[in-house]
Design a protein around this motif. Structure first.
Motif, PDB file in Angstrom:
ATOM      1  N   VAL A 330       0.845  -1.188   0.000  1.00  6.55           N
ATOM      2  CA  VAL A 330       0.000   0.000   0.000  1.00  6.55           C
ATOM      3  C   VAL A 330       0.881   1.237   0.000  1.00  6.55           C
ATOM      4  CG1 VAL A 330      -0.165   0.082   2.525  1.00  6.55           C
ATOM      5  CG2 VAL A 330      -1.959   1.126   1.140  1.00  6.55           C
ATOM      6  N   GLY A 331       0.393   2.275  -0.639  1.00  4.11           N
ATOM      7  CA  GLY A 331       1.055   3.563  -0.614  1.00  4.11           C
ATOM      8  C   GLY A 331       0.124   4.604  -0.024  1.00  4.11           C
ATOM      9  N   ILE A 332       0.633   5.383   0.931  1.00  5.60           N
ATOM     10  CA  ILE A 332      -0.196   6.360   1.643  1.00  5.60           C
ATOM     11  C   ILE A 332       0.462   7.729   1.551  1.00  5.60           C
ATOM     12  CG2 ILE A 332      -1.206   7.016   3.864  1.00  5.60           C
ATOM     13  CD1 ILE A 332      -1.189   4.093   4.657  1.00  5.60           C
ATOM     14  N   GLY A 333      -0.340   8.730   1.194  1.00  2.75           N
ATOM     15  CA  GLY A 333       0.125  10.106   1.174  1.00  2.75           C
ATOM     16  C   GLY A 333      -0.778  10.961   2.051  1.00  2.75           C
ATOM     17  N   VAL A 334      -0.161  11.844   2.862  1.00  3.68           N
ATOM     18  CA  VAL A 334      -0.925  12.670   3.797  1.00  3.68           C
ATOM     19  C   VAL A 334      -0.407  14.105   3.719  1.00  3.68           C
ATOM     20  CG1 VAL A 334      -1.897  12.788   6.121  1.00  3.68           C
ATOM     21  CG2 VAL A 334      -0.897  10.638   5.324  1.00  3.68           C
ATOM     22  N   ARG A 370       5.552   5.525  -4.956  1.00  6.65           N
ATOM     23  CA  ARG A 370       6.155   4.578  -5.906  1.00  6.65           C
ATOM     24  C   ARG A 370       7.535   5.057  -6.344  1.00  6.65           C
ATOM     25  NH1 ARG A 370       0.640   4.447  -4.869  1.00  6.65           N
ATOM     26  NH2 ARG A 370      -0.470   2.904  -6.157  1.00  6.65           N
ATOM     27  N   LYS A 371       7.643   6.353  -6.553  1.00 10.78           N
ATOM     28  CA  LYS A 371       8.903   6.898  -7.038  1.00 10.78           C
ATOM     29  C   LYS A 371       9.970   6.876  -5.952  1.00 10.78           C
ATOM     30  CE  LYS A 371      10.782  10.942  -9.432  1.00 10.78           C
ATOM     31  NZ  LYS A 371      10.471  12.281  -9.996  1.00 10.78           N
ATOM     32  N   HIS A 434      11.638  -0.914  -4.043  1.00 12.64           N
ATOM     33  CA  HIS A 434      12.089   0.137  -4.938  1.00 12.64           C
ATOM     34  C   HIS A 434      13.250   0.869  -4.296  1.00 12.64           C
ATOM     35  CE1 HIS A 434       8.612  -0.432  -7.500  1.00 12.64           C
ATOM     36  NE2 HIS A 434       7.869  -0.465  -6.402  1.00 12.64           N
ATOM     37  N   PRO A 435      14.309   1.124  -5.021  1.00 20.42           N
ATOM     38  CA  PRO A 435      15.469   1.797  -4.410  1.00 20.42           C
ATOM     39  C   PRO A 435      15.155   3.241  -4.079  1.00 20.42           C
ATOM     40  CG  PRO A 435      15.753   1.622  -6.771  1.00 20.42           C
ATOM     41  CD  PRO A 435      14.510   0.849  -6.452  1.00 20.42           C
ATOM     42  N   VAL A 436      15.631   3.688  -2.945  1.00 17.21           N
ATOM     43  CA  VAL A 436      15.517   5.086  -2.571  1.00 17.21           C
ATOM     44  C   VAL A 436      16.596   5.848  -3.321  1.00 17.21           C
ATOM     45  CG1 VAL A 436      15.615   6.738  -0.675  1.00 17.21           C
ATOM     46  CG2 VAL A 436      14.628   4.475  -0.317  1.00 17.21           C
ATOM     47  N   PRO A 437      16.274   6.945  -3.974  1.00 13.59           N
ATOM     48  CA  PRO A 437      17.288   7.687  -4.742  1.00 13.59           C
ATOM     49  C   PRO A 437      18.476   8.054  -3.878  1.00 13.59           C
ATOM     50  CG  PRO A 437      15.072   8.505  -5.230  1.00 13.59           C
ATOM     51  CD  PRO A 437      14.938   7.531  -4.113  1.00 13.59           C
TER      52      PRO A 437
END
Length: 464
Positions: A330-334, A370-371, A434-437
């Protein structure tokens, strides 16, 4: 009704023991116990028999007859020369009123009317039986018209064998009035209960389409939410990662089942934190905090809700993996800021929702997960407000790490973003991360009072 009458009988038994000498109260207590057993017998028959109504109504006749017999017949412990006529002058008649009032606990107007009619008939019959005995001196309205002197009238009234028919008319009127009042009260109570049940059914139906706080607001008697207004609120978006891929491999019924459980788990967490579930957009859920009435801890509750949603998904994944199913990510944005809150639409179709830049940023933050490669991305505005509002969010705030300033689509000004590191993601263990930049800029300083962050963005910001 049974338990209410049993409590009344217990009170009468205690009163008999306290008011009458012990050697004489035994018979009264025995009579009360026998009456209680009779009520228990009626209660048992009414519950186990398919003729419950007939049984209940029949035992009303038995109860009224036994009570009347006890009140009319002289007690064995009475003084010598005590008569049935004297018994009619005692206040025992009032206990018939108690018997009648106890019928109101049945919440049946018909049973109250039936009990009142039976009581009136039985008591009138017993009273008239005593009044027509050969040794009875009955008098009525003719007492004052008979040419008797005052002394003769007093002597007649005080005679142990005299019976007043005037008292019978008053007592009958009392029973009639009590029956009518009780029947109307019970009828109105039943109607009120039905209205409450209907209202609760409507609230239950509304709660399937609206959040509980919205349902409470709508059912509180107010005329809606009025015109849209500007206020601060926290907006949360939660979305299932890879839903398109998941929907391809599941049958339609399995996909619906998955979405129902997914929505139910996240909505339960949102409701527990006082959030308003605005809508389900496929596999996405939108929640806002601060509606319909703003509170002092809206940002803190939103952050705590996001944390608990991730924990709920983690626990769910443990169950799914144990049963051989794929884990859910799950992806959550607040985000926290000013929004327009109110009814949107026309007179025929209204939707209570929130609009504005804050909503757009929260949605973009959810997509940004996701990014970044994280399960949770929050804005610095939310983090500052939550830090000031929440006293038990220290551990959650410390887990967050600063990301670089981000431009979100449709917005000219960048957003300072914080994210949850990979170790805290609520996904399948061992799944691809996913790799963290690597070019994320670190925080130069964190102001201790406000928590405002300053980023080194001189090299990384793209042109507007």
């Amino acid at each position: 009704m049974f338990w209410g009458r049993l409590a009344a009988l217990g009170t009468l038994a205690l009163g008999a023991v306290l008011a009458v000498p012990l050697d004489r109260s035994g018979l009264y207590v025995a009579a009360i116990v026998a009456f209680g057993l009779l009520n228990a017998l009626a209660f048992g028959f009414a519950r186990s028999s398919r003729f419950a109504t007939v049984t209940t109504w029949s035992f009303v006749v038995v109860d009224a007859a036994i009570l009347t017999y006890i009140f009319v017949t002289p007690s064995p412990f009475a003084v010598e020369g005590w008569t049935s006529q004297l018994n009619l002058r005692l206040p025992n008649f009032l206990y018939l009123g108690v018997f009648l009032v106890s019928m109101a606990l049945s919440y049946s107007p018909a049973l109250v009317v039936w009990s009142g009619a039976v009581t009136i008939v039985v008591w009138t019959f017993a009273y008239c039986w005593v009044a027509t005995r050969p040794d009875t001196i009955a008098y009525g309205r003719d007492l004052l018209d008979g040419g008797l002197s005052d002394a003769e009238i007093i002597a007649l009234v005080l005679d142990p064998r005299s019976v007043s028919l005037i008292n019978l008319s008053y007592q009958t009127m009392f029973l009639v009035l009590v029956t009518i009042i009780l029947a109307i009260s019970v009828w109105r109570s039943r109607r009120l209960v039905r209205k409450q049940v209907a209202a609760e059914a409507q609230r239950s139906a509304l709660s399937r389409y609206f959040s509980p706080n919205i349902v409470r607001e709508l059912s509180s008697g107010t005329s809606g939410f009025g015109e849209p207004s500007l206020q601060s609120a926290a907006i949360l978006f939660a979305d299932m990662v890879g839903f398109t891929r998941i929907s391809e491999r599941l049958a339609p019924e399995d996909l619906v089942k998955l979405l129902k459980e997914y929505h139910a788990r996240l909505a339960t967490v949102a409701f527990a934190h006082g959030g308003t579930v605005d809508k389900y957009i496929g596999d996405e859920i939108m929640v806002h905090f601060g509606t319909p009435r703003p509170r002092k801890d809206d940002a803190a509750r939103a952050l705590a809700c996001a944390r608990d949603m991730l924990e709920q998904v983690r626990q769910w994944n443990e169950q799914r993996l144990a049963s051989g199913e794929h884990a859910i990510e799950v992806g959550i944005g607040v985000h926290y800021g000013e929004v327009i809150v109110g009814n949107i639409g026309d007179e025929r179709r209204l939707e209570y929702t929130v609009l504005g830049d804050t909503v757009n940023v929260a949605s973009r933050l959810e997509r940004l997960t996701r990014k970044i490669g994280t399960s949770l991305a929050v804005s610095d505005d939310l983090l500052v407000a939550a830090r000031a509002q929440g006293s038990n969010l220290g551990a959650t705030i410390e887990e967050l790490r600063p990301d670089q300033m981000r431009f979100v689509r449709g917005r000219r000004r960048p957003v300072a973003v914080w994210y949850l590191p990979q170790a805290h993601r609520a996904g399948r263990r061992g799944s691809r991360q996913h790799p963290v930049p690597s070019q994320l800029k670190q925080v130069d300083r964190i102001l201790p009072v406000t928590g405002t962050t300053t980023f080194d963005i001189s090299r990384r910001l793209p042109p507007p």
